[in-house]
Design a protein around this motif. Structure first.
Motif, short mmCIF file in Angstrom:
data_model
loop_
_atom_site.label_atom_id
_atom_site.label_comp_id
_atom_site.label_asym_id
_atom_site.label_seq_id
_atom_site.Cartn_x
_atom_site.Cartn_y
_atom_site.Cartn_z
N GLN A 190 0.99 -0.83 0.07
CA GLN A 190 -0.42 -0.09 0.03
C GLN A 190 0.60 1.21 0.05
O GLN A 190 0.47 2.60 -0.47
CB GLN A 190 -1.05 0.14 0.76
CG GLN A 190 -1.88 -1.43 1.12
CD GLN A 190 -2.82 -1.55 2.21
OE1 GLN A 190 -2.73 -0.03 3.45
NE2 GLN A 190 -3.42 -2.38 2.56
N GLY A 191 2.25 0.85 0.75
CA GLY A 191 3.26 1.97 0.87
C GLY A 191 2.95 3.47 1.69
O GLY A 191 3.48 4.00 2.04
N ASP A 192 1.41 3.19 2.73
CA ASP A 192 1.33 3.80 3.56
C ASP A 192 2.05 3.35 4.81
O ASP A 192 1.03 2.42 5.13
CB ASP A 192 0.11 4.73 3.77
CG ASP A 192 -0.49 5.37 5.49
OD1 ASP A 192 0.89 5.98 5.01
OD2 ASP A 192 -2.01 5.75 4.70
N PRO A 193 2.48 3.09 5.96
CA PRO A 193 3.47 3.15 6.90
C PRO A 193 1.87 3.17 7.87
O PRO A 193 2.07 2.21 8.47
CB PRO A 193 4.46 3.63 7.05
CG PRO A 193 4.40 4.40 6.61
CD PRO A 193 4.10 4.39 5.80
N ASP A 194 1.28 3.84 8.19
CA ASP A 194 0.02 3.70 8.68
C ASP A 194 -0.84 4.11 9.20
O ASP A 194 -2.13 3.75 9.48
CB ASP A 194 0.01 5.60 9.42
CG ASP A 194 1.47 5.97 9.57
OD1 ASP A 194 2.62 5.47 10.31
OD2 ASP A 194 1.98 7.71 9.74
N SER A 195 -0.85 2.84 7.26
CA SER A 195 -2.82 2.30 7.19
C SER A 195 -3.28 1.41 7.78
O SER A 195 -1.91 0.35 8.33
CB SER A 195 -2.82 2.44 5.67
OG SER A 195 -1.03 1.84 5.02
N GLU A 196 -4.23 0.66 8.03
CA GLU A 196 -4.55 -0.41 7.74
C GLU A 196 -4.59 -1.47 6.56
O GLU A 196 -4.36 -1.20 5.69
CB GLU A 196 -6.21 -0.09 7.95
CG GLU A 196 -6.21 0.01 9.97
CD GLU A 196 -8.06 -0.08 9.09
OE1 GLU A 196 -8.39 -0.13 8.56
OE2 GLU A 196 -8.54 1.06 10.64
N SER A 197 -4.11 -2.85 7.20
CA SER A 197 -3.77 -3.71 5.96
C SER A 197 -4.28 -5.25 7.23
O SER A 197 -4.14 -5.27 8.21
CB SER A 197 -1.64 -3.81 6.11
OG SER A 197 -1.58 -4.47 7.30
N ASP A 198 -4.49 -5.73 5.91
CA ASP A 198 -5.27 -7.69 6.52
C ASP A 198 -3.37 -8.09 6.93
O ASP A 198 -2.62 -8.63 5.69
CB ASP A 198 -5.71 -7.73 4.84
CG ASP A 198 -7.08 -7.37 4.55
OD1 ASP A 198 -7.62 -6.25 6.28
OD2 ASP A 198 -7.51 -7.11 4.32
N GLY A 199 -4.24 -8.93 7.72
CA GLY A 199 -3.51 -10.21 7.34
C GLY A 199 -4.00 -11.27 8.10
O GLY A 199 -5.11 -11.62 8.33
N TRP A 200 -3.04 -12.55 7.65
CA TRP A 200 -3.83 -14.55 6.98
C TRP A 200 -2.59 -15.37 7.84
O TRP A 200 -1.86 -14.54 6.89
CB TRP A 200 -4.23 -14.62 6.14
CG TRP A 200 -3.63 -14.09 5.28
CD1 TRP A 200 -2.60 -14.50 4.76
CD2 TRP A 200 -3.99 -12.38 3.58
NE1 TRP A 200 -2.06 -14.06 3.17
CE2 TRP A 200 -2.69 -12.37 3.32
CE3 TRP A 200 -5.19 -11.29 4.05
CZ2 TRP A 200 -2.37 -12.14 2.15
CZ3 TRP A 200 -4.52 -11.02 2.60
CH2 TRP A 200 -3.14 -10.68 1.94
N LEU A 201 -3.30 -16.77 7.27
CA LEU A 201 -2.33 -17.15 7.68
C LEU A 201 -2.20 -17.76 6.52
O LEU A 201 -1.51 -18.72 6.47
CB LEU A 201 -3.35 -18.22 8.43
CG LEU A 201 -2.54 -19.35 9.75
CD1 LEU A 201 -1.85 -19.05 10.39
CD2 LEU A 201 -3.77 -20.41 10.27
N LEU A 202 -3.20 -17.69 5.82
CA LEU A 202 -2.68 -18.18 4.62
C LEU A 202 -3.53 -18.09 3.58
O LEU A 202 -4.46 -17.21 3.72
CB LEU A 202 -3.56 -19.44 4.41
CG LEU A 202 -2.80 -21.39 5.07
CD1 LEU A 202 -3.61 -22.41 5.10
CD2 LEU A 202 -1.19 -21.05 4.16
#
Length: 366
Positions: free
Chosen positions: A296-308
């Motif tokens: 995304q290029g924005d270190p303060d933005s929200e992001s998704d994380g997942w196992l797979l």
């Protein structure tokens, strides 16, 4: 569809990295515990190696020692990675290493599970080793003058007194072997000579046991000679005098002792495995969420994380296809023997014209 998709804000990512840094240090301690358990088990087995046959039963403590040392190294590196992942810029230094690190840690965590299961599956091998080892030690009990065997009498006596046992399977095992050295027998005495002659193998057998088989809780002086002869002792019935000798065989007692140790170690290793698995899951969430932040290029933005990233079935299918493609490429390479032109079909002379000249292209013929 991603498996266990979780949305992370920057604050949550930072907290996750800090918690994982702390848990990795706890994992280093867990690795030291694994190492200590392996050393403890190895020492316990070596204490009574004279009572065990030459069977490979040290693979479990050796594996625990190796896994403990590797755990300390891997979790130390994991703590460093999680500490740097608080800063997105520092994460870029570990970006290419994180996925191989997670894969290696996954297989290492699987090894911990295997080590725990081994603690519950070596019961049969341990029992067989004790059965053969104790029978051999009792056989050489009388050889107090022979180098390499002179210590066995003392070892067996200490074992029977410490674990309150007698013989291999019971006190009657001593009736079947000669446990008194010939140097302590009067070969001129008629009773001794008759006892030697009465045995086919020429051994001095009797219904007696060593003093270490005597039960210290017995209310009467220990009867260790002519045990099965009721008339040789006053007010004595050998079938009901259970307090006179230790009733349990040493194989059973030692097996129970080692089984308790193995089950306790196995339970501890299983708990450590679950802890390591939870840490590995957290590191995977941290890796995927930070990679999405970089995209995304924005270190303060929200992001998704997942196992797979995909479902279990899709991930398994993709990995299977990769393995198949690698297998096919290896078959082609082995068939070509390194010659890229070997499968290129050559123009057969049978297709030439009457003068053995290749036919012209259509454009030239026109």
């Amino acid at each position: 569809m991603a498996v266990l998709r979780v949305k992370f804000t920057k604050t949550k990512r930072d907290k996750l990295a800090q918690v994982l840094w702390l848990l990795n240090w706890f994992s280093v301690v867990a690795g030291a515990i694994l190492f200590s358990l392996g050393v403890f088990l190895k020492v316990e087995l070596n204490k009574r190696e004279e009572m065990m046959a030459d069977r490979d039963i040290h693979y479990v403590p050796n594996m625990l020692i190796a896994v403990g040392l590797i755990a300390c190294a891997i979790n130390f590196l994991g703590g460093k990675i999680c500490y740097d992942c608080v800063d997105t810029n520092k994460f870029m230094r570990w970006k290419l290493i994180l996925l191989p690190y997670i894969i290696c840690t996954f297989f290492f965590t699987f090894c911990i599970l295997v080590g725990a299961l081994m603690c519950y599956t070596m019961h049969g091998e341990l029992e067989e080793s004790l059965n053969q080892g104790l029978a051999k030690a009792m056989k050489f009990y009388k050889d107090t003058d022979m180098p390499g065997r002179c210590f066995l009498k003392r070892t067996v006596d200490i074992l029977q007194m410490e674990f309150q046992c007698c013989g291999n399977n019971g006190y009657r095992d001593w009736f079947q072997i000669q446990w008194i050295s010939n140097r302590y027998l009067d070969m001129t005495h008629k009773a001794v000579i008759d006892r030697f002659r009465s045995n086919v193998e020429g051994k001095y057998l009797m219904d007696g046991v060593p003093f270490s088989c005597c039960n210290t809780n017995s209310p009467r002086p220990c009867i260790q000679q002519q045990i099965s002869n009721n008339s040789a002792h006053f007010n004595y019935e050998h079938q009901t005098e259970e307090l006179n000798l230790w009733m349990k065989g040493c194989r059973q007692v030692l097996l129970e002792y080692y089984t308790y140790i193995m089950q306790s170690i196995g339970l501890t290793v299983l708990i450590i495995w679950l802890f390591e698995l939870s840490v590995l899951t957290g590191v995977r969430f941290l890796q995927t969420s930070l990679e999405n932040v970089v995209k995304q290029g924005d270190p303060d933005s929200e992001s998704d994380g997942w196992l797979l990233e995909n479902s279990f079935m899709e991930t398994a299918r993709m990995n299977l296809n990769i393995i198949k493609s690698l297998g096919k490429s290896n078959q082609i390479d082995s068939g070509n023997n390194g010659d890229p032109n070997i499968n290129v079909p050559a123009t057969s002379k049978a297709n030439y014209g009457p003068d053995n000249v290749p036919p012209k292209p259509v454009s030239e013929a026109s």
